[in-house]
Each structure stands twice: as structure tokens, then as C-alpha cells.
Design a protein around this motif. Structure first.
Motif, PDB file in Angstrom:
ATOM      1  N   ARG A   1     -23.256  24.729  24.010  1.00  0.00           N
ATOM      2  CA  ARG A   1     -22.446  24.694  22.776  1.00  0.00           C
ATOM      3  C   ARG A   1     -23.321  24.959  21.552  1.00  0.00           C
TER       4      ARG A   1
ATOM      5  N   ARG B   1     -22.955  28.021  18.841  1.00  0.00           N
ATOM      6  CA  ARG B   1     -22.806  27.817  17.392  1.00  0.00           C
ATOM      7  C   ARG B   1     -23.871  28.594  16.632  1.00  0.00           C
TER       8      ARG B   1
ATOM      9  N   GLU C   1     -22.777  32.162  16.519  1.00  0.00           N
ATOM     10  CA  GLU C   1     -21.686  32.309  15.552  1.00  0.00           C
ATOM     11  C   GLU C   1     -22.233  32.246  14.128  1.00  0.00           C
TER      12      GLU C   1
END
Length: 79
Positions: A37, A41, A44
Motif C-alpha cells: 500500500r 501511494r 500515486e
């Protein structure tokens, strides 16, 4: 696959073991899921940062000379 050794406080380890047991998984699997995760992130963030630079480059072509004057703005609002 790489092995990773970390040191955590006893209470953190106990809580992680309890969370893993509740999820019918292992502490290692929890750590892998967290790091995946985190990596997503970061990717992104990099994508959004690149987009921000593109937008800022376009804004760099903005000239204040092209803006309406105060009187023109108020005249338009009254009409």
C-alpha cells in the motif's frame, strides 16, 4: 524474495500478532500488505506531482496584463 529484519516494541508486536490472528494471516503478510500500500501511494504521489508540474508550466504562460481591470470587472457584474 528478500528477508527483512525489524525491531519493534513488545506491545506493537503483540498487537500485530493479535491483528494477524483475527485476520487469519501472519505478521509477515500484514507487513507485506502495508509495504505494498505504501509503495502504491508513493507511485500515486509521483504521478500527481508530475501532473502538478505540467499544470504549473501552463500557468507560467499566464500574464497579468491580460486580466480585466477593476472597473471592467464591476461593469460586467452590474450588467
Amino acid at each position: 524474495m528478500k528477508n527483512l529484519t525489524v525491531s519493534v516494541p513488545d506491545e506493537v508486536y503483540r498487537n500485530a500478532r493479535v491483528a494477524a490472528a483475527r485476520g487469519d494471516t501472519s505478521v509477515s503478510a500484514l507487513v507485506v500488505a502495508y509495504l505494498e500500500r505504501l509503495s502504491g501511494r508513493m507511485q500515486e504521489f509521483a504521478r500527481l506531482e508530475a501532473l502538478q508540474h505540467e499544470v504549473q508550466d501552463e500557468i507560467g504562460q499566464f500574464r497579468a496584463v491580460d486580466r480585466l481591470g477593476r472597473d471592467e470587472v464591476h461593469d460586467r457584474a452590474v450588467r
